[in-house]
Design a protein around this motif. Structure first.
Motif, PDB file in Angstrom:
ATOM      1  N   LYS A 280       0.839  -1.197   0.000  1.00  0.00           N
ATOM      2  CA  LYS A 280       0.000   0.000   0.000  1.00  0.00           C
ATOM      3  C   LYS A 280       0.883   1.260   0.000  1.00  0.00           C
ATOM      4  N   ILE A 281       0.555   2.181  -0.920  1.00  0.00           N
ATOM      5  CA  ILE A 281       1.324   3.430  -1.007  1.00  0.00           C
ATOM      6  C   ILE A 281       1.068   4.268   0.248  1.00  0.00           C
ATOM      7  N   LYS A 282       2.140   4.745   0.825  1.00  0.00           N
ATOM      8  CA  LYS A 282       2.004   5.635   1.984  1.00  0.00           C
ATOM      9  C   LYS A 282       2.950   6.810   1.822  1.00  0.00           C
ATOM     10  N   THR A 283       2.412   8.001   1.874  1.00  0.00           N
ATOM     11  CA  THR A 283       3.257   9.189   1.783  1.00  0.00           C
ATOM     12  C   THR A 283       3.084   9.993   3.067  1.00  0.00           C
ATOM     13  N   ARG A 284       3.943  10.964   3.221  1.00  0.00           N
ATOM     14  CA  ARG A 284       3.802  11.793   4.417  1.00  0.00           C
ATOM     15  C   ARG A 284       4.205  13.217   4.099  1.00  0.00           C
ATOM     16  N   PHE A 285       3.670  14.122   4.902  1.00  0.00           N
ATOM     17  CA  PHE A 285       4.119  15.507   4.866  1.00  0.00           C
ATOM     18  C   PHE A 285       4.640  15.771   6.270  1.00  0.00           C
ATOM     19  N   ALA A 286       5.891  16.237   6.346  1.00  0.00           N
ATOM     20  CA  ALA A 286       6.522  16.346   7.665  1.00  0.00           C
ATOM     21  C   ALA A 286       7.157  17.716   7.863  1.00  0.00           C
ATOM     22  N   PRO A 287       6.328  18.743   7.989  1.00  0.00           N
ATOM     23  CA  PRO A 287       6.898  20.077   8.189  1.00  0.00           C
ATOM     24  C   PRO A 287       7.438  20.235   9.611  1.00  0.00           C
ATOM     25  N   SER A 288       8.373  21.154   9.770  1.00  0.00           N
ATOM     26  CA  SER A 288       8.816  21.439  11.129  1.00  0.00           C
ATOM     27  C   SER A 288       7.959  22.587  11.653  1.00  0.00           C
TER      28      SER A 288
ATOM     29  N   SER B 201      -2.376   6.034   1.530  1.00  0.00           N
ATOM     30  CA  SER B 201      -2.741   6.950   2.601  1.00  0.00           C
ATOM     31  C   SER B 201      -1.649   7.998   2.809  1.00  0.00           C
ATOM     32  N   PHE B 202      -2.081   9.078   3.398  1.00  0.00           N
ATOM     33  CA  PHE B 202      -1.252  10.271   3.541  1.00  0.00           C
ATOM     34  C   PHE B 202      -1.172  10.626   5.021  1.00  0.00           C
ATOM     35  N   ILE B 203       0.045  10.821   5.480  1.00  0.00           N
ATOM     36  CA  ILE B 203       0.269  11.038   6.914  1.00  0.00           C
ATOM     37  C   ILE B 203       0.775  12.448   7.178  1.00  0.00           C
ATOM     38  N   LEU B 204       0.272  13.060   8.224  1.00  0.00           N
ATOM     39  CA  LEU B 204       0.802  14.367   8.645  1.00  0.00           C
ATOM     40  C   LEU B 204       1.608  14.162   9.926  1.00  0.00           C
ATOM     41  N   ARG B 205       2.839  14.615   9.833  1.00  0.00           N
ATOM     42  CA  ARG B 205       3.742  14.427  10.966  1.00  0.00           C
ATOM     43  C   ARG B 205       4.461  15.746  11.203  1.00  0.00           C
ATOM     44  N   ILE B 206       4.459  16.206  12.419  1.00  0.00           N
ATOM     45  CA  ILE B 206       5.067  17.510  12.675  1.00  0.00           C
ATOM     46  C   ILE B 206       6.385  17.343  13.407  1.00  0.00           C
ATOM     47  N   GLU B 207       7.409  17.908  12.806  1.00  0.00           N
ATOM     48  CA  GLU B 207       8.767  17.760  13.344  1.00  0.00           C
ATOM     49  C   GLU B 207       9.003  18.891  14.342  1.00  0.00           C
ATOM     50  N   ASP B 208       8.801  18.561  15.615  1.00  0.00           N
ATOM     51  CA  ASP B 208       8.887  19.610  16.640  1.00  0.00           C
ATOM     52  C   ASP B 208       9.996  19.333  17.650  1.00  0.00           C
ATOM     53  N   THR B 209      11.064  18.657  17.196  1.00  0.00           N
ATOM     54  CA  THR B 209      12.126  18.355  18.171  1.00  0.00           C
ATOM     55  C   THR B 209      13.099  19.514  18.359  1.00  0.00           C
ATOM     56  N   ASP B 210      12.991  20.525  17.515  1.00  0.00           N
ATOM     57  CA  ASP B 210      13.807  21.727  17.695  1.00  0.00           C
ATOM     58  C   ASP B 210      13.099  22.594  18.739  1.00  0.00           C
ATOM     59  N   ILE B 211      13.388  22.271  20.003  1.00  0.00           N
ATOM     60  CA  ILE B 211      12.608  22.853  21.109  1.00  0.00           C
ATOM     61  C   ILE B 211      12.668  24.376  21.115  1.00  0.00           C
ATOM     62  N   LYS B 212      13.844  24.916  20.792  1.00  0.00           N
ATOM     63  CA  LYS B 212      14.007  26.366  20.876  1.00  0.00           C
ATOM     64  C   LYS B 212      13.139  27.102  19.864  1.00  0.00           C
ATOM     65  N   ARG B 213      13.073  26.568  18.631  1.00  0.00           N
ATOM     66  CA  ARG B 213      12.382  27.310  17.573  1.00  0.00           C
ATOM     67  C   ARG B 213      10.941  26.844  17.343  1.00  0.00           C
ATOM     68  N   SER B 214      10.581  25.698  17.910  1.00  0.00           N
ATOM     69  CA  SER B 214       9.223  25.194  17.688  1.00  0.00           C
ATOM     70  C   SER B 214       8.209  26.000  18.478  1.00  0.00           C
TER      71      SER B 214
ATOM     72  N   TRP C 242      -5.280  14.615   5.826  1.00  0.00           N
ATOM     73  CA  TRP C 242      -4.435  13.465   6.123  1.00  0.00           C
ATOM     74  C   TRP C 242      -5.279  12.300   6.617  1.00  0.00           C
ATOM     75  N   ASP C 243      -4.796  11.080   6.340  1.00  0.00           N
ATOM     76  CA  ASP C 243      -5.495   9.875   6.797  1.00  0.00           C
ATOM     77  C   ASP C 243      -5.031   9.466   8.187  1.00  0.00           C
ATOM     78  N   GLU C 244      -3.814   9.873   8.527  1.00  0.00           N
ATOM     79  CA  GLU C 244      -3.265   9.546   9.851  1.00  0.00           C
ATOM     80  C   GLU C 244      -2.544  10.758  10.402  1.00  0.00           C
ATOM     81  N   GLY C 245      -2.594  10.908  11.701  1.00  0.00           N
ATOM     82  CA  GLY C 245      -1.881  12.011  12.320  1.00  0.00           C
ATOM     83  C   GLY C 245      -2.844  13.095  12.766  1.00  0.00           C
ATOM     84  N   PRO C 246      -2.401  14.289  13.073  1.00  0.00           N
ATOM     85  CA  PRO C 246      -0.984  14.672  13.052  1.00  0.00           C
ATOM     86  C   PRO C 246      -0.194  14.030  14.204  1.00  0.00           C
ATOM     87  N   TYR C 247       0.922  13.423  13.826  1.00  0.00           N
ATOM     88  CA  TYR C 247       1.845  12.898  14.820  1.00  0.00           C
ATOM     89  C   TYR C 247       2.817  13.999  15.194  1.00  0.00           C
ATOM     90  N   LEU C 248       3.157  14.070  16.463  1.00  0.00           N
ATOM     91  CA  LEU C 248       4.179  15.028  16.907  1.00  0.00           C
ATOM     92  C   LEU C 248       5.416  14.237  17.285  1.00  0.00           C
TER      93      LEU C 248
END
Ligand SMILES: [Zn+2]
Length: 464
Positions: free
Chosen positions: A2-10, A36-49, A68-74
């Motif tokens: 199954k095709i799975k893509t993601r968008f992972a902005p910071s 399916s399409f996943i939204l994942r947020i890259e928030d490990t940059d604590i100072k700038r997030s 998105w079909d799944e998420g948003p994951y942090l």
């Protein structure tokens, strides 16, 4: 598979046109292949997030309908997973602790630069086993020392990196937080992403990420690196020149359809087709036709597209409510008994955005308070006052107030006073809209209603 893509902005900024394009392409690709399409947020940059940016990301995608079909994951919720993987890699000997001080690394870097070398970590701690209780360390990935990383980029074709050019990537910082490059790999692996579609600024990360996946005997996803977005004048896409926040376009009265089309066509084409419905986008999008060259963002074209959509969507509650919102924004009080449908129908062909529509329609909703006497005088001619008075009297006895009855009266005035009809129109236009340009004045008079129209003519009679 199954095709799975993601968008992972910071979450360190608002979504701009370039990132919305990456999201759109990833979403469309998943849609096209029923994946399916996943939204994942890259928030490990604590100072700038910042949580405000997370809200902005979610609201922008929701507005555009990129759902998105799944998420948003942090990523910040997933730290245990990354830590477990890091421990596993340390145990397997794929990673090691580096105790080099910041000072040493800085000196090393300066030394390498002064010798004309590309700065890179010299692997001191990889070769010298140190057993220490010192907590001040980073964890590095043991990149293979020889061989190549070859991947078939779905947009750019084969890309080759020599391992000798890649240094040992830091996968966990001194503060114990895993690095972006590492989290991305583990997330893509854990979420079973099959296609990673992202900006070309990530090309250099890809061989390192592939090496990490290989060390874990994991599936290697397909990669597609989209070119960067530049301005129409070929300058870099700067935040000053364009709305760096795509949601700002919503505030300015743009429609989501025009943003989606404009973004879709940044580097992707399908024959000579200019405009796509969402369904067509889903059916026709393919990575094969995405260009390798930088894509130009043209604001004029966005305006053109928005004009097109503004004039092609039905005049329903959505559009009426949008007009009302934009009237409120410019502090115009409207009464709900105005015929909004007729106003939009008459005015929209001259407008590019809903904000324009509100500004240009303002004379329907509020009195013309500032009449430009110079403009009025320009169109005053002999006996104008008498003609206006006559017209006023005739109009006031119309029983069925509609544009055709109004035009009949104006024609009779033109005949009676031997003045060309367009001059009478202009006199009324100035009196009623306060402007020298407007759509058909008799239709405006019909929509405005008899009382308001006569009131405005009377005002002019008083001052001229
Ligand atoms: Zn070290």
């Amino acid at each position: 598979m199954k095709i799975k893509t993601r968008f992972a902005p910071s979450s360190t900024g608002c979504l701009h046109i370039g990132s919305v394009r990456t999201a759109l392409y990833s979403w469309l690709f998943a849609q096209r292949y029923h994946g399916s399409f996943i939204l994942r947020i890259e928030d490990t940059d604590i100072k700038r997030s910042n949580n405000e940016y997370i809200k902005n990301i979610i609201n922008t995608l929701k507005w555009l309908g990129i759902m998105w079909d799944e998420g948003p994951y942090l990523q910040s919720d997933r730290l245990t997973l990354y830590k477990d993987k890091i421990t596993e890699m340390l145990d397997l000997g794929h990673a090691y602790k580096c105790y080099c001080s910041i000072d040493r690394l800085k000196k090393l870097r300066l030394q390498q630069i002064s010798c004309g070398l590309k700065p890179s970590y010299d692997r001191k701690c990889r070769y010298n086993k140190i057993s220490s209780n010192d907590q001040d360390y980073v964890i590095r990935f043991k990149n293979p020392l020889s061989g190549q990383v070859i991947f078939d980029d779905k947009i750019r074709g084969e890309i080759i990196f020599n391992n000798s050019e890649l240094d040992d990537l830091v996968i966990q910082r001194r503060n114990g937080i895993p690095t972006y490059n590492f989290c991305v790999v583990i997330d893509d692996l854990d979420m079973e992403i099959t296609h990673v579609i992202r900006g070309e600024d990530h090309i250099n990360n890809t061989p390192r990420q592939i090496n990490i996946l290989k060390s874990l005997n994991a599936y290697i996803p397909h990669y597609a690196h989209v070119s960067m977005v530049i301005n129409h004048d070929k300058s870099n896409f700067s935040k000053r020149k364009n709305a760096c926040n795509v949601l700002e376009y919503k505030n300015q009265g743009f429609l989501k359809e025009s943003i989606l089309n404009s973004v879709l066509r940044l580097g992707w084409s399908y024959h000579n087709q200019e405009i796509f419905t969402i369904d067509e986008m889903k059916k026709k999008f393919s990575l094969r036709h995405v260009s390798k060259s930088p894509s130009e963002f043209n604001f004029q074209k966005l305006l053109w597209l928005n004009h097109y959509y503004l004039n092609h969507i039905p005049i329903d509650n959505f559009l009426i409510n949008q007009l009302k919102k934009n009237l409120q924004k410019i502090d115009i009080k409207y009464s709900n008994d105005m015929n909004f449908t007729k106003i939009i129908d008459l005015m929209r062909s001259r407008c590019n955005t809903i904000q324009d529509l509100a500004i240009q329609s303002r004379f329907f909703f509020e009195e013309i308070t500032i009449l430009n006497i110079d403009v009025i005088k320009k169109y005053l001619f002999n006996k104008h006052n008498m003609i206006l008075q006559f017209t006023y009297d005739k109009l006031s006895i119309i029983k069925d107030w509609n544009s055709s009855n109004i035009v009949d009266i104006l024609k009779s005035m033109s005949k009676k006073f031997s003045i060309v009809l367009k001059n009478i129109f202009m006199l009324l236009r100035i009196s009623i809209t306060g402007s020298e340009t407007s759509p058909n004045i008799s239709v405006i008079m019909e929509i405005l209603g008899k009382i308001k129209t006569l009131c405005r003519i009377k005002k002019i009679l008083k001052i001229s």
